[in-house]
Design an enzyme around this catalytic site. Structure first.
Site, PDB file in Angstrom:
ATOM      1  N   SER A 140     -31.942  21.500 -44.425  1.00 17.03           N
ATOM      2  CA  SER A 140     -31.653  22.151 -43.153  1.00 17.03           C
ATOM      3  C   SER A 140     -30.423  21.510 -42.537  1.00 17.03           C
ATOM      4  O   SER A 140     -30.070  20.358 -42.860  1.00 17.03           O
ATOM      5  CB  SER A 140     -32.839  21.981 -42.196  1.00 17.03           C
ATOM      6  OG  SER A 140     -32.511  22.389 -40.888  1.00 17.03           O
ATOM      7  N   TYR A 153     -38.792  16.361 -37.005  1.00 15.66           N
ATOM      8  CA  TYR A 153     -38.371  17.397 -37.944  1.00 15.66           C
ATOM      9  C   TYR A 153     -37.017  17.026 -38.545  1.00 15.66           C
ATOM     10  O   TYR A 153     -36.823  17.116 -39.769  1.00 15.66           O
ATOM     11  CB  TYR A 153     -38.280  18.756 -37.253  1.00 15.66           C
ATOM     12  CG  TYR A 153     -37.716  19.823 -38.174  1.00 15.66           C
ATOM     13  CD1 TYR A 153     -38.435  20.252 -39.288  1.00 15.66           C
ATOM     14  CD2 TYR A 153     -36.458  20.378 -37.944  1.00 15.66           C
ATOM     15  CE1 TYR A 153     -37.920  21.212 -40.146  1.00 15.66           C
ATOM     16  CE2 TYR A 153     -35.942  21.336 -38.798  1.00 15.66           C
ATOM     17  CZ  TYR A 153     -36.675  21.745 -39.895  1.00 15.66           C
ATOM     18  OH  TYR A 153     -36.151  22.695 -40.752  1.00 15.66           O
TER      19      TYR A 153
END
Length: 252
Positions: A140, A153
């Protein structure tokens, strides 16, 4: 011999889109996920659309024993895979670090980091036996930049970035390619999960600009996977045109 791909988290989003594009390019598939009915839907759609075979395995990558047992239940002929796509992953919560939930943290770390390791450690020996193969890890932009309220995260996706580099170093002598794919904002179930199923809030995440689609990312993965044997696309950051970095998005 027909090529094959193993895709985790293939019940929706990027995983399902990868299943579609690899099947369209004549790959047999092994698709995994936690929702058996969704796996069967993907299998039925693909096998009715393309001349390929789809094997489904229902398990949670967080459960190490279940993951290892499910993958090893495949017959040896199914273990001759050409590509592993470690797609299973998620974000949960948008709290500052001091207000975060231990349960959410465990869920992200156990899925995004430990889950990737559980699958990879089981499958890598299959690739080593072939002295060839390709591992694609879905990271990501959160693995490149840390943003407000992203804390754990972001940390988990930084781990995916680091593990991709480490895999590439450790496996290069076995002829195994490793690619890290780092998408920006993609309109999938991602925000719905992150926001605890609140559809109104999740929809607002993508208002005012054109986010990436799951198919945009899958096409990028296919490009990487379809390069000649001597070419390895090591790392790709893919953003919607309206997004410049993790926090800069132009909305109309």
């Amino acid at each position: 011999m027909k090529k094959s791909a193993l895709i985790t988290g293939a019940t929706s989003g990027i995983g399902a889109a990868c299943a579609q594009i690899f099947a369209a390019n004549q790959y047999d598939l092994i698709i995994t996920g936690r929702r058996s009915e969704k796996l069967e839907e993907v299998k039925k759609h693909i096998e009715s659309s393309y001349p390929v075979h789809v094997t489904t395995l229902c398990f949670d990558v967080r459960n190490r024993e279940e993951t290892i047992a499910s993958l090893n239940s495949l017959p040896d002929t199914k273990k001759n895979i050409d590509i592993l796509i470690n797609n299973a992953g998620l974000a949960v919560g948008v709290s500052p670090i001091d207000e975060g939930s231990f349960e959410d943290w465990d869920r992200m770390i156990d899925t995004n980091v430990k889950g990737l390791l559980n699958v990879s450690k089981t499958v890598i020996p299959w690739l080593k036996n072939q002295e060839a193969g390709h591992i694609v890890n879905i990271g990501s932009i959160a693995g490149k930049e840390v943003y407000p309220n992203g804390n754990v995260y972001c940390a988990s996706k930084h781990a995916v970035d680091a593990l991709s580099q480490a895999m590439r170093i450790d496996l290069v002598k076995h002829g195994i390619k490793v690619t890290n794919i780092a998408p920006g904002m993609v309109e999938t179930e991602f925000s719905l999960v992150r926001l605890y199923g609140d559809e109104n809030k999740a929809d607002q995440v993508y208002v005012g600009f054109d986010p990436l689609t799951a198919n945009d990312v899958a096409e990028t993965i296919w490009f990487c996977a379809s390069r000649p044997a001597h070419v390895n696309i090591a790392d790709v950051l893919i953003l919607p045109t309206a997004q410049a970095n993790a926090v800069t998005v132009v909305r109309k």
